[in-house]
Design a protein around this motif. Structure first.
Motif, PDB file in Angstrom:
ATOM      1  N   PRO A 152       0.798  -1.231   0.000  1.00  0.00           N
ATOM      2  CA  PRO A 152       0.000   0.000   0.000  1.00  0.00           C
ATOM      3  C   PRO A 152       0.826   1.275   0.000  1.00  0.00           C
ATOM      4  O   PRO A 152       2.025   1.260   0.322  1.00  0.00           O
ATOM      5  N   PRO A 153       0.182   2.412  -0.329  1.00  0.00           N
ATOM      6  CA  PRO A 153       0.849   3.709  -0.264  1.00  0.00           C
ATOM      7  C   PRO A 153       1.385   3.977   1.138  1.00  0.00           C
ATOM      8  O   PRO A 153       0.779   3.591   2.140  1.00  0.00           O
ATOM      9  N   GLY A 154       2.544   4.632   1.190  1.00  0.00           N
ATOM     10  CA  GLY A 154       3.125   5.006   2.472  1.00  0.00           C
ATOM     11  C   GLY A 154       4.184   4.062   2.982  1.00  0.00           C
ATOM     12  O   GLY A 154       5.024   4.454   3.801  1.00  0.00           O
ATOM     13  N   GLY A 155       4.154   2.817   2.528  1.00  0.00           N
ATOM     14  CA  GLY A 155       5.147   1.850   2.969  1.00  0.00           C
ATOM     15  C   GLY A 155       6.438   1.965   2.189  1.00  0.00           C
ATOM     16  O   GLY A 155       6.565   2.765   1.253  1.00  0.00           O
ATOM     17  N   GLN A 213      10.128   8.997 -10.363  1.00  0.00           N
ATOM     18  CA  GLN A 213      10.405  10.409 -10.632  1.00  0.00           C
ATOM     19  C   GLN A 213      11.686  10.565 -11.450  1.00  0.00           C
ATOM     20  O   GLN A 213      11.715  11.297 -12.446  1.00  0.00           O
ATOM     21  N   GLN A 214      12.741   9.863 -11.066  1.00  0.00           N
ATOM     22  CA  GLN A 214      14.015   9.982 -11.775  1.00  0.00           C
ATOM     23  C   GLN A 214      13.959   9.313 -13.139  1.00  0.00           C
ATOM     24  O   GLN A 214      14.493   9.828 -14.132  1.00  0.00           O
ATOM     25  N   LEU A 215      13.305   8.149 -13.223  1.00  0.00           N
ATOM     26  CA  LEU A 215      13.221   7.437 -14.495  1.00  0.00           C
ATOM     27  C   LEU A 215      12.433   8.223 -15.529  1.00  0.00           C
ATOM     28  O   LEU A 215      12.730   8.157 -16.727  1.00  0.00           O
ATOM     29  N   SER A 216      11.435   8.951 -15.091  1.00  0.00           N
ATOM     30  CA  SER A 216      10.665   9.787 -16.023  1.00  0.00           C
ATOM     31  C   SER A 216      11.576  10.777 -16.723  1.00  0.00           C
ATOM     32  O   SER A 216      11.475  11.005 -17.935  1.00  0.00           O
ATOM     33  N   THR A 217      12.488  11.358 -15.961  1.00  0.00           N
ATOM     34  CA  THR A 217      13.443  12.312 -16.521  1.00  0.00           C
ATOM     35  C   THR A 217      14.394  11.634 -17.491  1.00  0.00           C
ATOM     36  O   THR A 217      14.661  12.122 -18.593  1.00  0.00           O
ATOM     37  N   GLN A 218      14.917  10.490 -17.087  1.00  0.00           N
ATOM     38  CA  GLN A 218      15.918   9.791 -17.903  1.00  0.00           C
ATOM     39  C   GLN A 218      15.328   9.237 -19.199  1.00  0.00           C
ATOM     40  O   GLN A 218      15.966   9.290 -20.253  1.00  0.00           O
ATOM     41  N   LEU A 219      14.116   8.697 -19.107  1.00  0.00           N
ATOM     42  CA  LEU A 219      13.520   8.030 -20.265  1.00  0.00           C
ATOM     43  C   LEU A 219      12.784   8.985 -21.195  1.00  0.00           C
ATOM     44  O   LEU A 219      12.457   8.629 -22.328  1.00  0.00           O
ATOM     45  N   GLY A 220      12.485  10.174 -20.695  1.00  0.00           N
ATOM     46  CA  GLY A 220      11.684  11.090 -21.498  1.00  0.00           C
ATOM     47  C   GLY A 220      10.270  10.571 -21.695  1.00  0.00           C
ATOM     48  O   GLY A 220       9.599  10.866 -22.694  1.00  0.00           O
ATOM     49  N   GLN A 221       9.805   9.798 -20.737  1.00  0.00           N
ATOM     50  CA  GLN A 221       8.473   9.202 -20.788  1.00  0.00           C
ATOM     51  C   GLN A 221       7.922   9.171 -19.361  1.00  0.00           C
ATOM     52  O   GLN A 221       8.677   9.012 -18.400  1.00  0.00           O
ATOM     53  N   ASN A 222       6.613   9.347 -19.231  1.00  0.00           N
ATOM     54  CA  ASN A 222       6.011   9.268 -17.910  1.00  0.00           C
ATOM     55  C   ASN A 222       6.205   7.875 -17.312  1.00  0.00           C
ATOM     56  O   ASN A 222       5.958   6.866 -17.981  1.00  0.00           O
ATOM     57  N   VAL A 223       6.647   7.829 -16.081  1.00  0.00           N
ATOM     58  CA  VAL A 223       6.734   6.577 -15.324  1.00  0.00           C
ATOM     59  C   VAL A 223       5.803   6.742 -14.135  1.00  0.00           C
ATOM     60  O   VAL A 223       6.013   7.606 -13.278  1.00  0.00           O
ATOM     61  N   ILE A 224       4.746   5.943 -14.105  1.00  0.00           N
ATOM     62  CA  ILE A 224       3.713   6.095 -13.089  1.00  0.00           C
ATOM     63  C   ILE A 224       3.763   4.930 -12.101  1.00  0.00           C
ATOM     64  O   ILE A 224       4.235   3.838 -12.417  1.00  0.00           O
ATOM     65  N   VAL A 225       3.286   5.192 -10.888  1.00  0.00           N
ATOM     66  CA  VAL A 225       3.232   4.166  -9.852  1.00  0.00           C
ATOM     67  C   VAL A 225       1.790   3.760  -9.635  1.00  0.00           C
ATOM     68  O   VAL A 225       0.902   4.608  -9.491  1.00  0.00           O
ATOM     69  N   GLU A 226       1.564   2.471  -9.636  1.00  0.00           N
ATOM     70  CA  GLU A 226       0.236   1.924  -9.367  1.00  0.00           C
ATOM     71  C   GLU A 226       0.353   0.940  -8.212  1.00  0.00           C
ATOM     72  O   GLU A 226       1.158   0.012  -8.257  1.00  0.00           O
ATOM     73  N   ASN A 227      -0.431   1.152  -7.160  1.00  0.00           N
ATOM     74  CA  ASN A 227      -0.431   0.239  -6.020  1.00  0.00           C
ATOM     75  C   ASN A 227      -1.446  -0.878  -6.247  1.00  0.00           C
ATOM     76  O   ASN A 227      -2.637  -0.614  -6.379  1.00  0.00           O
ATOM     77  N   ARG A 228      -0.954  -2.108  -6.326  1.00  0.00           N
ATOM     78  CA  ARG A 228      -1.818  -3.283  -6.442  1.00  0.00           C
ATOM     79  C   ARG A 228      -1.422  -4.231  -5.333  1.00  0.00           C
ATOM     80  O   ARG A 228      -0.359  -4.860  -5.383  1.00  0.00           O
ATOM     81  N   VAL A 229      -2.268  -4.305  -4.311  1.00  0.00           N
ATOM     82  CA  VAL A 229      -1.863  -4.955  -3.068  1.00  0.00           C
ATOM     83  C   VAL A 229      -2.667  -6.226  -2.817  1.00  0.00           C
ATOM     84  O   VAL A 229      -3.723  -6.447  -3.404  1.00  0.00           O
ATOM     85  N   GLY A 230      -2.122  -7.047  -1.938  1.00  0.00           N
ATOM     86  CA  GLY A 230      -2.807  -8.264  -1.525  1.00  0.00           C
ATOM     87  C   GLY A 230      -1.869  -9.453  -1.502  1.00  0.00           C
ATOM     88  O   GLY A 230      -0.919  -9.521  -2.297  1.00  0.00           O
ATOM     89  N   ALA A 231      -2.118 -10.357  -0.557  1.00  0.00           N
ATOM     90  CA  ALA A 231      -1.377 -11.625  -0.450  1.00  0.00           C
ATOM     91  C   ALA A 231       0.133 -11.406  -0.388  1.00  0.00           C
ATOM     92  O   ALA A 231       0.906 -12.076  -1.067  1.00  0.00           O
ATOM     93  N   SER A 232       0.559 -10.449   0.441  1.00  0.00           N
ATOM     94  CA  SER A 232       1.987 -10.184   0.668  1.00  0.00           C
ATOM     95  C   SER A 232       2.744  -9.889  -0.624  1.00  0.00           C
ATOM     96  O   SER A 232       3.915 -10.238  -0.769  1.00  0.00           O
ATOM     97  N   GLY A 233       2.075  -9.254  -1.560  1.00  0.00           N
ATOM     98  CA  GLY A 233       2.727  -8.850  -2.800  1.00  0.00           C
ATOM     99  C   GLY A 233       2.419  -9.714  -3.997  1.00  0.00           C
ATOM    100  O   GLY A 233       2.774  -9.373  -5.126  1.00  0.00           O
ATOM    101  N   VAL A 234       1.714 -10.840  -3.780  1.00  0.00           N
ATOM    102  CA  VAL A 234       1.425 -11.761  -4.883  1.00  0.00           C
ATOM    103  C   VAL A 234       0.508 -11.120  -5.918  1.00  0.00           C
ATOM    104  O   VAL A 234       0.712 -11.274  -7.130  1.00  0.00           O
ATOM    105  N   LEU A 266       4.738 -20.224   1.592  1.00  0.00           N
ATOM    106  CA  LEU A 266       3.657 -19.993   2.551  1.00  0.00           C
ATOM    107  C   LEU A 266       2.268 -19.926   1.920  1.00  0.00           C
ATOM    108  O   LEU A 266       1.278 -20.197   2.583  1.00  0.00           O
ATOM    109  N   ILE A 267       2.211 -19.534   0.657  1.00  0.00           N
ATOM    110  CA  ILE A 267       0.919 -19.296   0.017  1.00  0.00           C
ATOM    111  C   ILE A 267       0.703 -20.328  -1.086  1.00  0.00           C
ATOM    112  O   ILE A 267       1.530 -20.460  -1.992  1.00  0.00           O
ATOM    113  N   SER A 268      -0.388 -21.048  -0.991  1.00  0.00           N
ATOM    114  CA  SER A 268      -0.687 -22.048  -2.018  1.00  0.00           C
ATOM    115  C   SER A 268      -1.351 -21.382  -3.220  1.00  0.00           C
ATOM    116  O   SER A 268      -1.960 -20.319  -3.110  1.00  0.00           O
ATOM    117  N   ASN A 269      -1.209 -22.003  -4.364  1.00  0.00           N
ATOM    118  CA  ASN A 269      -1.875 -21.558  -5.595  1.00  0.00           C
ATOM    119  C   ASN A 269      -1.460 -20.158  -6.046  1.00  0.00           C
ATOM    120  O   ASN A 269      -2.291 -19.378  -6.521  1.00  0.00           O
TER     121      ASN A 269
END
Length: 326
Positions: free
Chosen positions: A43-46, A57-78, A107-110
């Motif tokens: 989640p955000p903030g961690g 932020q830095q990659l956007s500058t280097q690549l000349g392309q927007n680099v966006i962050v999307e939080n997709r959470v659940g199952a310890s990152g799965v 720890l996590i099945s399937n």
């Protein structure tokens, strides 16, 4: 074209060209087609979210392309990792993960992907020690005091941020290697753990240096040992577990960037190059180090070797200690 062999060769060349031309074009114009997405799997903030945003932020500058962050959470990152691994392998989506990535398969099945076969490590961003600490007025003055109590079976309790967390597994590994005995007390995150640790409700806590250090600075907790093979620059006077009688012990928290294994290797290599370049920018390095992180960087192959070792180590600990997820 009269020669049948020449005709077949020409046709084969046309087919191969038809197959590879789009892929070559995809690599050649990356990342011009669309914004690049960094999927933060917590989640955000961690810490994972912060790492992703600092890099974006830095990659956007280097690549000349927007680099966006999307939080997709659940199952310890799965959940977030699966969205990248099972999504289009076009190099426009990468996962920013935490050390739970190497614990989850045990720890996590399937899990909806094969952690070794379906994932292409891009880079190991950095590592950080976990810190074993106790309340300021605790009977434990040193890590040696904890070891003595654990060997004497004096009902030593250790709290971690969650059942199956890296802190939990590190203490289980230490107990097995050292003939120690303690009781694990799982919490629902670092906040609740620190509240009880400061109050002395749980005698010992094991958590990241990021979570613990503010309470060390305020003198409410006493640091006893760090879990990395070298001392932390933030707490240079705190010994490592390894130098305290457990040679070779190393259980770092870590952050990495991953892609789908089907992503063109040229794009994986280019992204690796760009992130390595970003990690050398003083402001980026300073912000990451401010989280207690030791910056690593390096090649995709080095990241893959590190993660593979983590997968093997923690799978064995989970099995030997019969650890179950909540």
């Amino acid at each position: 074209m009269e020669d049948p062999m020449l005709r077949r060769a020409f046709c084969t060349l046309l087919i191969v060209s038809a197959v590879w031309a789009p892929a070559l074009a995809q690599v050649a114009d990356w990342p011009k087609r669309q914004p690049v997405k960094l999927v933060a799997v917590f989640p955000p903030g961690g810490s994972v979210d912060q790492v992703a945003r600092i890099l974006a932020q830095q990659l956007s500058t280097q690549l000349g392309q927007n680099v966006i962050v999307e939080n997709r959470v659940g199952a310890s990152g799965v959940v977030g990792t699966a969205s990248v691994v099972n999504g289009p392998p076009d190099g426009y989506s990468f996962a920013v993960v935490f050390d739970t990535h190497a614990v989850n398969p045990s720890l996590i099945s399937n899990i909806p992907f094969d952690t070794r076969k379906d994932v292409a490590p891009v880079i190991l961003v950095g590592t950080a020690p976990m810190l074993l600490a106790t309340a300021a007025n605790s009977e434990y003055k040193t890590f040696a005091d904890v070891v003595a109590a654990a060997k004497a079976r004096r009902n030593v309790s250790v709290g971690s941020v969650a059942n199956g967390s890296l802190g939990h597994l590190a203490m289980a590994l230490l107990a097995r290697n050292g003939g120690l005995e303690w009781t694990h007390v799982p919490y629902k995150g670092g906040g609740p753990l620190m509240q009880d640790a400061v109050a002395g409700h749980v005698p010992l806590s094991i958590a990241s240096i990021v979570v613990t250090k503010p309470h060390i600075d305020s003198k409410r907790l006493r640091p006893l040992a760090v879990t990395t093979s070298v001392r932390s620059a933030d707490l240079p006077d705190v010994p490592t577990v390894a130098e305290s009688g457990f040679a070779g012990f190393d259980a770092p928290a870590w952050w990495g960037v991953l892609a789908s294994a089907k992503t063109p290797p040229e794009i994986v290599r280019r992204m690796n190059d760009e992130i390595n370049k970003a990690l050398k920018v003083p402001e980026v390095a300073s912000r990451l180090q401010g989280q207690g992180m030791t910056i690593v960087g390096g090649t995709p192959e080095a990241a893959a070797a590190f993660i593979d070792k983590q997968l093997t180590t923690w799978a064995q600990v989970v099995k030997e200690n019969n650890i179950k997820a909540d």
